[in-house]
Design a protein around this motif. Sequence first.
Motif, mmCIF file in Angstrom:
data_model
loop_
_atom_site.group_PDB
_atom_site.id
_atom_site.type_symbol
_atom_site.label_atom_id
_atom_site.label_comp_id
_atom_site.label_asym_id
_atom_site.label_seq_id
_atom_site.Cartn_x
_atom_site.Cartn_y
_atom_site.Cartn_z
ATOM 1 N N THR A 154 3.040 -3.850 10.576
ATOM 2 C CA THR A 154 2.807 -5.229 10.138
ATOM 3 C C THR A 154 3.580 -6.237 10.990
ATOM 4 O OG1 THR A 154 4.580 -5.118 8.463
ATOM 5 C CG2 THR A 154 2.348 -4.511 7.768
ATOM 6 N N ALA A 155 4.763 -5.862 11.459
ATOM 7 C CA ALA A 155 5.521 -6.768 12.322
ATOM 8 C C ALA A 155 4.840 -6.927 13.675
ATOM 9 C CB ALA A 155 6.945 -6.254 12.506
ATOM 10 N N ILE A 156 4.287 -5.825 14.189
ATOM 11 C CA ILE A 156 3.614 -5.872 15.492
ATOM 12 C C ILE A 156 2.366 -6.740 15.413
ATOM 13 C CG2 ILE A 156 2.443 -4.464 17.236
ATOM 14 C CD1 ILE A 156 4.401 -2.210 16.478
ATOM 15 N N TYR A 157 1.685 -6.721 14.286
ATOM 16 C CA TYR A 157 0.534 -7.583 14.075
ATOM 17 C C TYR A 157 0.956 -9.006 13.708
ATOM 18 C CZ TYR A 157 -3.035 -3.914 14.193
ATOM 19 O OH TYR A 157 -3.891 -2.927 14.597
ATOM 20 N N GLY A 158 2.016 -9.124 12.908
ATOM 21 C CA GLY A 158 2.383 -10.420 12.359
ATOM 22 C C GLY A 158 3.079 -11.356 13.325
ATOM 23 N N VAL A 159 3.952 -10.825 14.182
ATOM 24 C CA VAL A 159 4.739 -11.693 15.071
ATOM 25 C C VAL A 159 3.856 -12.491 16.030
ATOM 26 C CG1 VAL A 159 6.428 -11.700 16.943
ATOM 27 C CG2 VAL A 159 6.885 -10.395 14.854
ATOM 28 N N PRO A 160 2.977 -11.843 16.829
ATOM 29 C CA PRO A 160 2.126 -12.655 17.719
ATOM 30 C C PRO A 160 1.201 -13.599 16.963
ATOM 31 C CG PRO A 160 1.414 -10.363 17.724
ATOM 32 C CD PRO A 160 2.727 -10.402 17.008
ATOM 33 N N LEU A 208 -1.439 -4.956 -0.874
ATOM 34 C CA LEU A 208 -2.382 -5.297 -1.936
ATOM 35 C C LEU A 208 -3.738 -4.638 -1.722
ATOM 36 C CD1 LEU A 208 -1.540 -9.080 -2.413
ATOM 37 C CD2 LEU A 208 -1.042 -7.220 -4.005
ATOM 38 N N THR A 209 -4.239 -4.665 -0.483
ATOM 39 C CA THR A 209 -5.563 -4.111 -0.213
ATOM 40 C C THR A 209 -5.552 -2.583 -0.279
ATOM 41 O OG1 THR A 209 -6.010 -5.994 1.252
ATOM 42 C CG2 THR A 209 -7.517 -4.125 1.370
ATOM 43 N N SER A 210 -4.650 -1.969 0.471
ATOM 44 C CA SER A 210 -4.581 -0.508 0.450
ATOM 45 C C SER A 210 -4.184 -0.011 -0.936
ATOM 46 C CB SER A 210 -3.589 -0.003 1.506
ATOM 47 O OG SER A 210 -4.109 -0.175 2.802
ATOM 48 N N GLY A 211 -3.233 -0.716 -1.550
ATOM 49 C CA GLY A 211 -2.823 -0.327 -2.898
ATOM 50 C C GLY A 211 -3.959 -0.444 -3.892
ATOM 51 N N GLY A 212 -4.753 -1.494 -3.761
ATOM 52 C CA GLY A 212 -5.883 -1.688 -4.664
ATOM 53 C C GLY A 212 -6.918 -0.593 -4.528
ATOM 54 N N PHE A 213 -7.244 -0.242 -3.286
ATOM 55 C CA PHE A 213 -8.245 0.808 -3.083
ATOM 56 C C PHE A 213 -7.678 2.187 -3.387
ATOM 57 C CE2 PHE A 213 -10.469 -2.505 -0.613
ATOM 58 C CZ PHE A 213 -11.722 -2.383 -1.197
ATOM 59 N N ALA A 214 -6.369 2.384 -3.205
ATOM 60 C CA ALA A 214 -5.747 3.646 -3.608
ATOM 61 C C ALA A 214 -5.815 3.797 -5.133
ATOM 62 C CB ALA A 214 -4.296 3.704 -3.127
ATOM 63 N N TRP A 215 -5.555 2.701 -5.833
ATOM 64 C CA TRP A 215 -5.670 2.720 -7.299
ATOM 65 C C TRP A 215 -7.114 3.023 -7.718
ATOM 66 C CZ3 TRP A 215 -8.710 -0.295 -10.499
ATOM 67 C CH2 TRP A 215 -8.471 -0.166 -11.873
ATOM 68 N N MET A 247 4.236 -14.809 8.868
ATOM 69 C CA MET A 247 2.987 -14.091 9.112
ATOM 70 C C MET A 247 3.171 -12.591 8.932
ATOM 71 S SD MET A 247 -0.182 -14.665 9.660
ATOM 72 C CE MET A 247 -0.237 -16.326 10.367
ATOM 73 N N THR A 248 4.329 -12.086 9.322
ATOM 74 C CA THR A 248 4.608 -10.660 9.121
ATOM 75 C C THR A 248 4.610 -10.318 7.631
ATOM 76 O OG1 THR A 248 5.911 -10.522 11.164
ATOM 77 C CG2 THR A 248 6.299 -8.821 9.495
ATOM 78 N N VAL A 249 5.219 -11.187 6.834
ATOM 79 C CA VAL A 249 5.236 -10.975 5.381
ATOM 80 C C VAL A 249 3.818 -11.029 4.825
ATOM 81 C CG1 VAL A 249 5.988 -11.950 3.171
ATOM 82 C CG2 VAL A 249 7.588 -11.819 5.099
ATOM 83 N N ILE A 250 3.022 -11.977 5.313
ATOM 84 C CA ILE A 250 1.632 -12.092 4.848
ATOM 85 C C ILE A 250 0.838 -10.839 5.187
ATOM 86 C CG2 ILE A 250 -0.550 -13.313 5.250
ATOM 87 C CD1 ILE A 250 1.141 -15.883 5.559
ATOM 88 N N VAL A 251 0.986 -10.350 6.423
ATOM 89 C CA VAL A 251 0.269 -9.134 6.832
ATOM 90 C C VAL A 251 0.719 -7.939 5.985
ATOM 91 C CG1 VAL A 251 -0.134 -7.505 8.717
ATOM 92 C CG2 VAL A 251 -0.108 -9.960 9.182
#
Length: 240
Positions: free
Chosen positions: A57-63, A22-29, A12-16
């Motif tokens: 991302t780890a703090i969001y992904g682990v729980p 992808l999202t931030s990178g896409g909108f930055a592009w 889940m951490t990897v997914i987050v």
Amino acid sequence: MMMPILLSALAMTVIVALRYLLTSGGFAWLTTRVRPGYYAKLGSQMHSEIAWSLASTAIYGVPAGIIAWGWQNLGWTQVYSNWNTYPLWYLPVSILLYLLAHDTWFYWTHRWMHAPRPFKIAHAVHHASRPPTAWAAMSFHPIEALTGAVVIPALVFLIPIHVAMLGIVLTIMTIMGVTNHMGWELFPRWLVHSRVGNWLITASHHQLHHERYSCNYGLYFRIWDRICKTDRGLADAYQQ
């Protein structure tokens, strides 16, 4: 049992992290195409935003990973997958309930973060983004990341929601988190200045928070800002 739980938390951490990149990178592009040169002098700031965000991302992904494992294996949470478990009319209602609950939690924890001590300890990290960029969506001190990471994991134990609707909630959360920080307005002016737009938070509204700090604390809606008289409208660049 411990190893599957750890693997779920790691996955889940990897997914987050990938979702953020992808999202931030896409909108930055997109910003480089729509506003050429807008981020040209913000290279070191964006590197810092990415570093803090990846830590978050780890703090969001682990729980989230632990709860996802519990849902799949032990029936934890109120998340359901059968479309007939609740009436179909409840599907959009559940999305709105989650967004309203999340918005309420965010407003009050965000205001608390602006008290002198918690601001100095934690929230100053987020406000170091001047102006914010698309990479700033998860640029939080770990303390602030914890206050955000507990919301959805707590709600899935309290409010029934179809797994697909939960996906929509997470998508809205991700997109609004990024687009509110891009430094320019993605949504058309007719929407921002419409009756509906007057109750929604977009970059036009959140940009003013990053400029003045003491107003516009909401996440999705302007309801609490209106009730508590902390709504100061849109940033000057978006007034017309």
